[in-house]
Design a protein around this motif. Structure first.
Motif, mmCIF file in Angstrom:
data_model
loop_
_atom_site.group_PDB
_atom_site.id
_atom_site.type_symbol
_atom_site.label_atom_id
_atom_site.label_comp_id
_atom_site.label_asym_id
_atom_site.label_seq_id
_atom_site.Cartn_x
_atom_site.Cartn_y
_atom_site.Cartn_z
ATOM 1 N N ASN A 1 0.846 -1.283 0.018
ATOM 2 C CA ASN A 1 -0.056 -0.106 0.116
ATOM 3 C C ASN A 1 1.001 1.253 -0.009
ATOM 4 O O ASN A 1 0.145 2.589 -0.118
ATOM 5 C CB ASN A 1 -1.056 -0.109 1.039
ATOM 6 N N GLU B 1 -5.293 7.996 -11.626
ATOM 7 C CA GLU B 1 -5.230 9.140 -10.784
ATOM 8 C C GLU B 1 -4.723 9.024 -9.094
ATOM 9 O O GLU B 1 -4.824 9.794 -8.497
ATOM 10 C CB GLU B 1 -6.850 9.561 -10.804
ATOM 11 N N LYS B 2 -3.884 8.124 -9.064
ATOM 12 C CA LYS B 2 -3.069 7.876 -7.808
ATOM 13 C C LYS B 2 -2.337 8.740 -7.678
ATOM 14 O O LYS B 2 -1.343 9.063 -8.524
ATOM 15 C CB LYS B 2 -2.665 6.574 -7.532
ATOM 16 N N SER C 1 1.230 10.734 -6.926
ATOM 17 C CA SER C 1 2.503 10.422 -6.657
ATOM 18 C C SER C 1 3.412 11.522 -7.476
ATOM 19 O O SER C 1 3.084 12.366 -8.225
ATOM 20 C CB SER C 1 2.643 8.970 -7.378
ATOM 21 N N GLN D 1 1.684 3.087 -13.444
ATOM 22 C CA GLN D 1 2.251 4.644 -13.708
ATOM 23 C C GLN D 1 3.472 4.812 -13.824
ATOM 24 O O GLN D 1 3.865 5.644 -14.805
ATOM 25 C CB GLN D 1 1.643 5.428 -12.240
ATOM 26 N N GLU E 1 -1.264 -0.479 -9.395
ATOM 27 C CA GLU E 1 -1.479 1.022 -10.274
ATOM 28 C C GLU E 1 -0.077 1.595 -10.125
ATOM 29 O O GLU E 1 0.259 2.623 -11.061
ATOM 30 C CB GLU E 1 -2.477 1.515 -9.456
ATOM 31 N N GLU E 2 0.635 1.549 -8.974
ATOM 32 C CA GLU E 2 1.923 2.346 -8.969
ATOM 33 C C GLU E 2 2.949 1.958 -10.025
ATOM 34 O O GLU E 2 3.617 2.784 -10.743
ATOM 35 C CB GLU E 2 2.463 2.325 -7.576
#
Length: 478
Positions: free
Chosen positions: A192, A409-410, A412, A378, A374-375
């Motif tokens: 996370n 849309e996370k 970072s 991205q 997701e990260e």
């Protein structure tokens, strides 16, 4: 009674057992070899009191790889350890091992042998007055299931956490339950990407596990790394020093200590520790990945010192260290084909070496993966966008991948850098062609993302006016 009827009866009993064959452990085929290596390393180098479960897991992994005879040997080792070290503990350890024996013999078409172990399980369940003939409900059994899930990768972590929580409700001061819970919560925190004190849920569980088992240097290392992550590096280093001063589980301590010092910027110290870890565990994907990251840091440090224009001896040193980084990162992904972040780092080093075709292949392999976090996705889109912009000289493809990164849309730093890179590309395009409608629209979009709404409206309106002019019939009155 027919043979098929006997087999069906045995199968029905087997389904009631609580063991590795019934816990629905989610293990991808591509990670089986790496998992087997990690289990071997843990048996040999990690000092703990829970080795019976590790031998059981090794037996299950060997079965999945089609090596049932070797799996039986692992169960025999588990049984020997059980008798030597766990004579005074609960029946859960025996039931898991016997259950695995029964399943293995069933898969080997040795139904009589399978029945022998089913009878052992049934006799123990009767002694425990269990409502079920072939399973018991107890916190020790929940703990065993939790460990098995924990060892098999991220898709199993939430279920592992639930198992340890269930066990701790019955016995909250149990060192083994606390250790398992602390480790799985730490792993979930890593997934996370928590980096603030209020979000770091694993801190208290790790500290409680250390209080209940102060000799566990592995948990101390996890706590140290987490403290560093939340900007409490000085406190974390104390735990690292304590772990290094202890002779227990040194191969694992070296790994985490190296990770700690690499992030601190002490690259030489990190490399010294990793080389020691590599002597003990030469096939560890994690250790090779960390070695690659250390050499990558050295490459960037030397490149920056020469203002990104190295010559002579500096160029030779950078090329030599780049090759070292590549060799370790290649080994890491060979050992663990699902090591997604290592592929990203490998692509970076291929670019550094000028091996653009290999970099393209690494990026394409990741772009085909459907289950990236997701990260990571991205980061992949951003890195691939830069590759298209600077190495492939394709502004069109760079824009496509910067937009893909932004649409995740996370929040970072990578997303912010994607917005900045996108803005620079479209500004360059507009300098060459001030009436490029698409570039005007995208520039308006970047300003909108940055919260500069007046500028965003200005560029959207310019794009709309140009679009309207192009759509008006030429040479006719409106």
């Amino acid at each position: 009674m027919s043979v098929n009827a006997d087999e069906d009866q045995v199968r029905a009993k087997l389904e009631q057992l609580r063991c590795h064959f019934t816990w629905n452990l989610l293990i991808e085929d591509t990670v089986l070899s790496d998992l087997e290596n990690r289990v071997f390393n843990e048996i040999e180098f990690l000092d703990n009191n829970f080795n019976v479960g590790i031998h059981n897991l090794l037996a299950y992994v060997k079965h999945l790889n089609g090596h049932n005879k070797e799996a039986l040997e692992s169960l025999k080792e588990a049984e020997d350890l059980m008798q030597a070290e766990h004579a005074d503990q609960s029946d859960a350890i025996e039931l898991v091992t016997w259950g695995n024996y029964a399943w293995l013999y069933y898969h080997m078409d040795r139904l009589e042998d399978a029945q022998i172990y089913l009878d052992k399980v049934e006799n123990t369940c009767k002694k425990r007055a269990s409502p079920s003939c072939y399973s018991i409900e107890c916190p020790e059994m929940d703990c065993k299931e939790g460990w098995a899930l924990l060892k098999c990768g991220g898709e199993n972590y939430e279920r592992a956490k639930a198992c340890f929580e269930k066990a701790l409700k019955v016995d909250p001061e149990n060192p083994e339950f606390s250790t398992g819970y602390a480790i799985v919560v730490y792993r979930l925190d890593v997934i996370n990407k928590t980096s603030h004190v209020g979000e770091a849920f694993c801190l208290e569980p790790l500290k409680r596990a250390i209080r209940l088992n102060p000799k566990d240097v592995y948990v101390k290392c996890l706590l140290a790394v987490k403290l560093q992550k939340i900007r409490q590096e000085a406190e974390g280093e104390k735990y690292i020093e304590e772990a290094l001063a202890n002779m227990s589980s040194q191969a694992y301590v070296y790994r985490y200590a190296a990770m700690f010092y690499r992030k601190k910027g002490s690259i030489d110290k990190a490399l010294q520790l990793l080389k020691k870890a590599l002597q003990a565990t030469p096939s560890s994907a994690l250790v090779h990945h960390q070695m690659g990251l250390c050499y990558r840091s050295q490459v960037y440090k030397l490149s920056k010192a020469t203002k990104w224009q190295p010559r002579g001896q500096d160029r030779e040193n950078i090329d030599r260290i780049t090759k070292l980084a590549i060799s370790h990162l290649e080994f890491a992904v060979e050992q663990k084909p699902t090591f997604d972040i290592a592929y990203l780092h490998l692509a970076e080093m291929y670019i550094q070496a000028g091996s653009y075709r290999k970099a393209e292949d690494a990026y394409q392999k990741l772009l085909r993966v459907k289950s990236l976090e997701e990260e990571t996705m991205q980061e992949l889109y951003f890195r691939y966008g830069r590759f298209q912009e600077f190495q492939r000289k394709s502004e069109v493809d760079a824009i496509i991948y910067y937009l893909k990164a932004i649409k995740i849309e996370k929040p970072s730093s990578v997303r912010d850098r994607s917005i900045s890179s996108l803005e620079k590309v479209v500004l360059r395009k507009l300098q060459r062609n001030a009436v490029d409608i698409e570039s005007l629209s995208i520039l308006g979009f970047t300003y909108k993302l940055k919260g500069e709404m007046n500028k965003a409206l200005e560029y959207y309106e310019r794009a709309l006016r140009l679009a309207a002019n192009f759509e008006s019939p030429v040479g006719h009155a409106p």
